[in-house]
Each structure stands twice: as structure tokens, then as C-alpha cells.
Motif scaffolding. Sequence first.
Motif, PDB file in Angstrom:
ATOM      1  N   SER A   1       0.813  -1.220   0.000  1.00 44.02           N
ATOM      2  CA  SER A   1       0.000   0.000   0.000  1.00 44.02           C
ATOM      3  C   SER A   1       0.849   1.274   0.000  1.00 44.02           C
ATOM      4  O   SER A   1       0.364   2.331  -0.405  1.00 44.02           O
ATOM      5  N   ILE A   2       2.104   1.179   0.461  1.00 39.61           N
ATOM      6  CA  ILE A   2       2.968   2.368   0.428  1.00 39.61           C
ATOM      7  C   ILE A   2       3.947   2.315  -0.744  1.00 39.61           C
ATOM      8  O   ILE A   2       4.893   3.100  -0.809  1.00 39.61           O
TER       9      ILE A   2
ATOM     10  N   GLY B   1      15.583   2.822   5.124  1.00 38.13           N
ATOM     11  CA  GLY B   1      14.442   2.486   4.263  1.00 38.13           C
ATOM     12  C   GLY B   1      13.127   2.905   4.880  1.00 38.13           C
ATOM     13  O   GLY B   1      12.250   3.456   4.200  1.00 38.13           O
ATOM     14  N   ALA B   2      12.958   2.677   6.177  1.00 38.94           N
ATOM     15  CA  ALA B   2      11.725   3.072   6.868  1.00 38.94           C
ATOM     16  C   ALA B   2      11.530   4.582   6.830  1.00 38.94           C
ATOM     17  O   ALA B   2      10.411   5.072   6.606  1.00 38.94           O
ATOM     18  N   ILE B   3      12.606   5.315   7.032  1.00 44.30           N
ATOM     19  CA  ILE B   3      12.498   6.780   7.004  1.00 44.30           C
ATOM     20  C   ILE B   3      12.055   7.246   5.624  1.00 44.30           C
ATOM     21  O   ILE B   3      11.098   8.022   5.495  1.00 44.30           O
ATOM     22  N   PHE B   4      12.736   6.787   4.578  1.00 46.96           N
ATOM     23  CA  PHE B   4      12.466   7.311   3.241  1.00 46.96           C
ATOM     24  C   PHE B   4      11.200   6.773   2.601  1.00 46.96           C
ATOM     25  O   PHE B   4      10.640   7.413   1.719  1.00 46.96           O
ATOM     26  N   THR B   5      10.709   5.636   3.053  1.00 50.57           N
ATOM     27  CA  THR B   5       9.497   5.089   2.432  1.00 50.57           C
ATOM     28  C   THR B   5       8.231   5.328   3.234  1.00 50.57           C
ATOM     29  O   THR B   5       7.148   5.378   2.661  1.00 50.57           O
TER      30      THR B   5
ATOM     31  N   LYS C   1       8.165   7.263   6.749  1.00 50.82           N
ATOM     32  CA  LYS C   1       8.100   8.265   7.816  1.00 50.82           C
ATOM     33  C   LYS C   1       8.452   9.679   7.404  1.00 50.82           C
ATOM     34  O   LYS C   1       8.055  10.623   8.077  1.00 50.82           O
ATOM     35  N   LEU C   2       9.170   9.851   6.334  1.00 47.90           N
ATOM     36  CA  LEU C   2       9.609  11.182   5.923  1.00 47.90           C
ATOM     37  C   LEU C   2       8.461  12.165   5.726  1.00 47.90           C
ATOM     38  O   LEU C   2       8.543  13.300   6.197  1.00 47.90           O
ATOM     39  N   PRO C   3       7.354  11.754   5.100  1.00 43.46           N
ATOM     40  CA  PRO C   3       6.254  12.702   4.917  1.00 43.46           C
ATOM     41  C   PRO C   3       5.649  13.216   6.225  1.00 43.46           C
ATOM     42  O   PRO C   3       5.073  14.305   6.257  1.00 43.46           O
TER      43      PRO C   3
ATOM     44  N   ALA D   1       3.811   8.435  13.316  1.00 46.89           N
ATOM     45  CA  ALA D   1       5.067   8.777  13.981  1.00 46.89           C
ATOM     46  C   ALA D   1       6.047   9.423  13.015  1.00 46.89           C
ATOM     47  O   ALA D   1       6.033   9.154  11.814  1.00 46.89           O
ATOM     48  N   GLY D   2       6.889  10.259  13.549  1.00 46.92           N
ATOM     49  CA  GLY D   2       7.969  10.851  12.776  1.00 46.92           C
ATOM     50  C   GLY D   2       9.173   9.924  12.769  1.00 46.92           C
ATOM     51  O   GLY D   2       9.092   8.777  13.184  1.00 46.92           O
ATOM     52  N   TYR D   3      10.278  10.441  12.341  1.00 50.39           N
ATOM     53  CA  TYR D   3      11.458   9.610  12.199  1.00 50.39           C
ATOM     54  C   TYR D   3      12.557   9.912  13.223  1.00 50.39           C
ATOM     55  O   TYR D   3      13.683   9.440  13.099  1.00 50.39           O
ATOM     56  N   GLU D   4      12.234  10.659  14.276  1.00 48.27           N
ATOM     57  CA  GLU D   4      13.251  10.993  15.271  1.00 48.27           C
ATOM     58  C   GLU D   4      13.810   9.752  15.964  1.00 48.27           C
ATOM     59  O   GLU D   4      15.017   9.656  16.199  1.00 48.27           O
ATOM     60  N   LEU D   5      12.946   8.796  16.284  1.00 40.21           N
ATOM     61  CA  LEU D   5      13.412   7.576  16.941  1.00 40.21           C
ATOM     62  C   LEU D   5      14.268   6.749  15.984  1.00 40.21           C
ATOM     63  O   LEU D   5      15.271   6.164  16.391  1.00 40.21           O
ATOM     64  N   ASP D   6      13.895   6.734  14.719  1.00 41.90           N
ATOM     65  CA  ASP D   6      14.688   6.009  13.723  1.00 41.90           C
ATOM     66  C   ASP D   6      16.097   6.589  13.623  1.00 41.90           C
ATOM     67  O   ASP D   6      17.066   5.847  13.482  1.00 41.90           O
ATOM     68  N   LEU D   7      16.209   7.909  13.698  1.00 38.90           N
ATOM     69  CA  LEU D   7      17.526   8.548  13.662  1.00 38.90           C
ATOM     70  C   LEU D   7      18.361   8.129  14.876  1.00 38.90           C
ATOM     71  O   LEU D   7      19.562   7.844  14.748  1.00 38.90           O
ATOM     72  N   ALA D   8      17.733   8.082  16.037  1.00 38.47           N
ATOM     73  CA  ALA D   8      18.453   7.646  17.244  1.00 38.47           C
ATOM     74  C   ALA D   8      18.898   6.188  17.101  1.00 38.47           C
ATOM     75  O   ALA D   8      20.032   5.834  17.460  1.00 38.47           O
TER      76      ALA D   8
END
Length: 133
Positions: free
Chosen positions: A38-39, A79-83, A85-87, A97-104
Motif C-alpha cells: 500500500s505504500i 528504508g523506513a524513514i524514506f518510504t 516516515k519522511l512525509p 510517527a515521525g522519524y526521530e526515533l529512527d535517527l536515534a
Amino acid sequence: MKNTVTILMRVVFGVIFLAHGISKLQMGLGNVAGWFDSIGLPGFLAYVVAWIELIGGIMLILGLLTRYVSVLLIIVLVGAIFTAKLPSGLLGNGQSAGYELDLAYILIALYLAVAGSSGLSLDRVLFRKGEQS
């Protein structure tokens, strides 16, 4: 002290990813594959990501091939950020959710990829490495 912190970081990070992998299995990999579709991602990637998270989490807990597993998890997280969470932005948009946790998580994985297992690990037992001065 650094060695103890590295071990704690590796084990807790492993538990987090093990939990993510288990969660995907409990949701049903077919459902996760449907969401990937779906994404705009191929559904089979859901299976790949779930197993990387599950097996990678176990391997981190055990301290087995820590550097390689950490690099794989960085790829999954980027991959999760760019596919997905980025929007939603860094902090999220109130609906997702945003991508702040992914960055950490990326920074933790990057540290482990550079530092290795350290101390109590199968890497150290099997390969006699992982101990950093």
C-alpha cells in the motif's frame, strides 16, 4: 565502563528489534506485506524486514556478528524513514510517527557497527574479537 555501556546498548537494542520482529509475526506477515504494498514497496520486503529484525535482534542479544547485523539494521531504518516516515516529519504529524526515533536507532546501530560486540559476546568467544581498548 565503556565496555559495560556497549554491552547494555547492544542487548537492549537487540531486544527492541526482536520485539519489532515478533510484532510483525503476530500481525501476520501477509498483513504487513499488504501494508508494504500500500505504500509502494514490494510486499516480499515485509518478510525480509521481519526476519532481519527478529533474527538480527537475537544475534545482537548474543553478540553474534554485531557489526554486520548493525549495518543491516541501518539499511532497514533508512528504508523506513524514506518510504514511510519522511512525509510525517521529524516529530510526526499527529496521525503517524515521525522519524526521530529512527535517527536515534541509526546512531546506536552505527556505534555498534564501529565498536563491535565488546565484552560478553559470541563474537568474542568464537572469533576472539570485539574487545576494544
